[in-house]
Design a protein around this motif. Sequence first.
Motif, PDB file in Angstrom:
ATOM      1  N   THR A   1       0.859  -1.188   0.000  1.00  0.00           N
ATOM      2  CA  THR A   1       0.000   0.000   0.000  1.00  0.00           C
ATOM      3  C   THR A   1       0.892   1.233   0.000  1.00  0.00           C
ATOM      4  N   HIS A   2       0.427   2.251  -0.706  1.00  0.00           N
ATOM      5  CA  HIS A   2       1.174   3.499  -0.836  1.00  0.00           C
ATOM      6  C   HIS A   2       0.192   4.644  -0.600  1.00  0.00           C
ATOM      7  N   SER A   3       0.404   5.402   0.469  1.00  0.00           N
ATOM      8  CA  SER A   3      -0.497   6.501   0.829  1.00  0.00           C
ATOM      9  C   SER A   3       0.320   7.764   1.014  1.00  0.00           C
ATOM     10  N   GLY A   4      -0.218   8.880   0.524  1.00  0.00           N
ATOM     11  CA  GLY A   4       0.553  10.100   0.681  1.00  0.00           C
ATOM     12  C   GLY A   4      -0.197  11.351   0.292  1.00  0.00           C
ATOM     13  N   VAL A   5       0.454  12.470   0.554  1.00  0.00           N
ATOM     14  CA  VAL A   5      -0.046  13.779   0.159  1.00  0.00           C
ATOM     15  C   VAL A   5       1.081  14.497  -0.567  1.00  0.00           C
ATOM     16  N   GLU A   6       0.740  15.195  -1.648  1.00  0.00           N
ATOM     17  CA  GLU A   6       1.710  15.932  -2.458  1.00  0.00           C
ATOM     18  C   GLU A   6       1.255  17.374  -2.580  1.00  0.00           C
ATOM     19  N   TRP A   7       2.203  18.296  -2.581  1.00  0.00           N
ATOM     20  CA  TRP A   7       1.852  19.705  -2.694  1.00  0.00           C
ATOM     21  C   TRP A   7       2.853  20.448  -3.566  1.00  0.00           C
ATOM     22  N   ALA A  13       4.717  10.542   2.407  1.00  0.00           N
ATOM     23  CA  ALA A  13       4.127   9.275   1.976  1.00  0.00           C
ATOM     24  C   ALA A  13       4.596   8.137   2.871  1.00  0.00           C
ATOM     25  N   VAL A  14       3.741   7.131   2.961  1.00  0.00           N
ATOM     26  CA  VAL A  14       4.049   5.918   3.720  1.00  0.00           C
ATOM     27  C   VAL A  14       3.842   4.721   2.792  1.00  0.00           C
ATOM     28  N   HIS A  15       4.850   3.865   2.701  1.00  0.00           N
ATOM     29  CA  HIS A  15       4.819   2.696   1.822  1.00  0.00           C
ATOM     30  C   HIS A  15       4.973   1.444   2.685  1.00  0.00           C
TER      31      HIS A  15
END
Length: 759
Positions: A608-614, A633-635
């Motif tokens: 799973t790959h979860s994150g926020v980009e700005w 991000a957390v992988h």
Amino acid sequence: MKQCCLLIIACIAAYSSYAQQLHGRVADAQTKEALPGVNIRWLHAAAGCSTNAAGKFEITVAGIDSVEISYTGYLSRKIAAKEIAAMPVIYLQQGATNLNEIIVSSSRDKQRRTEAPVAISTLSPQTLNETKAVTIDQVLNKVSGVYMVDLGNEQHTMAIRQPIGYKSLFLYLEDGIPIRTIGDFNHNALIEINMAAVKNIEVIRGPASSLYGSEAVGGAVNFITASPTLVPTAKVQLEGSNWGYKRTDFSVSNTVKKIGFAVSGYYANQTNGYMDHSDFHKLSLTAKVDYQINEKNKWTNAATLINYKTDQTGGLDSAHFFAKDYRNFQTFTYREVKALRVRSTLEHEWNSSSHTNFTVFFRNNTIGQNPFYAIKDIRGTLKANGQINSDGFNSYGLIVQHKKQFAWKDAALIAGVSADYSPATYLASYIDITKDAAGYYASYRATDSVLTDYHVGLLNSAVYTQFEFSPMERMRIVAALRYDRMDYNFENHLTPSAYTGAPSERNNFNAFTPKVGLTYDLGHQRGLYANYSVGFAPPNISELYTGVKVPVLKPATYQNYEAGGWLGFAQQKGYADLSVYRMNGTNEIVSVRNADGVYENRNTGATTHSGVEWNVKYTPLPSLFIRSSGTYAVHIFKAYSDGSKIYTNNQMNGAPKWITNTEITWKPALIKGFRIGGEWQHISKYYMDAANTSVYNGYDLFNARMGYAFKGFECWLNCMNIGDQLYATTAEKSAYGKTYRIGPRQTFTFGVAYTFTGK
């Protein structure tokens, strides 16, 4: 009656004497390319016209003293009518903080950025020009969520919504066409890009398989090459560094009547670097010819040639790395790349709402290596085993795409077919290696022992479609679907074994990849988007055929959910965009050790790959530009075992949680043409192994750039790694110990250039 007629004639004559026909051309101020579709209108009236495909316009001006010229993504200009007649070309400047720029990668066709429900970033011609990048990572790492890993001498790997790795999870394109074939992924593929020919770069973060097919999982990077200029231009550029790097760039371009051409390239050479055995050279050439047959037909032909060779350095162990010992255990390893790409595209406009593109392309690619990673020591001796190998393919392909626009709900339909047949070969021969008493690999002896010799017929055929419409004002819905079939015809020319590979066999893989998304315009330069998309990556040749038998494998599949938005602020002086995502990977290919000790590839991995980009851009003053981009991000391994150990729920190795890049540039009004800027790259700590037993603490890197342009002359000085910090671009731990790929030391690069621009 006679008097009345005379009065009318006199009025017409007076009007005609005052009215005038204005002719002009409009081009991009940076690239000098023609801009079609630019709006030309009277300043205080609704009437006007648009530029044609060649950037030309004709407008009647009567009693109007000024004209407004505007184009999406560019700063508008107001020019007095009498001045236009004296201007050979009107140049428009791209807006530094404009959020509604024109992009082409999201739908394989031109569209406004705010109508694309994807996370996409653009590196503009101005950014590329001012960065003066020696390697592509120096510009790509400005994009939020992107960490392009420098492995030395333009060698690299990538991390976009994925940890640092070497798998086929990223798609690299040139003008929308993959630069390599499927099934034969190479993490160093961007060696094959001619940086001197690149006009701008578009980066899609997240799966793009619904339009581009396999490998577009973590993201797709599209390098858009320069088109012929509207006026004659010629440029020559020289630069060098304090570590023996020398490079010469050139470009020549013009358009004469219906035919335009652009030729560009560079030659780079590195000798006597800070690390032993690290020389390289590269020749890159690109030629493009446009033939505007008429207003409805355009024929484009382009070719790129790459000739590259580098010493392979490999990584350093802990003792050498922390002692800043740059001696290299390798003395003869190398990588050599020869690539040729040719394409021909015919664009036909049936009418104002319908057009078709037909493209045929050819690739010829060979990578020859004496690779450091194939060297295996023979325990208890000063001998080692190695190999010299060659991996090559030819490609014959076509892409046909049609777009139809409808009046109903402002709808548009895109449909296309593609085919890519790429016969590939691989040959590896054994070499006998001798080490010296200090442990350095001193020499090798070639033998007539062939380790691997096979041929693979790779065929990728696909159909795709995308439909978009506006069910209500300010809302845009996009749905896309692609079907891919991949056929592998493997022929082993040797007796099958653990070294020579699997028996000859035919395999095929199929994949449906959908995408659905929407954008909503909140007004006042604000908007939201959301999408669901699927990406897939079929097994590579090396994953299928390196064992004694061919494993039963499926394509790895990734389901992506994301949402985000954009915001203009401070009276259009600033721009920000934000993306939040969750991507689940299944059927990922893992090398598993069986009970008999033999490793076998299996579809047993899940992540799973979860994150926020700005991304934030702000110009508080006309002379000051601030940009900050990044990701958190957390992988996680959701299911992962190598047969002896279980790593489920561990953090993935090579996965920094924080990646940020911040830049500030000052262009003082008192010194026109001068710029100075600073950049901060931050990579947070991450685990070096899947067991999460060792941590690399990451790094903070500071760079500075300064330049001055006067008329056609330009000079610049870049300082990368200002503090001469010791850092590793990637750090790994295996059963053999820890390995660090050392990052470049403090490097000063000075360059000069001259650009001739005609009228």
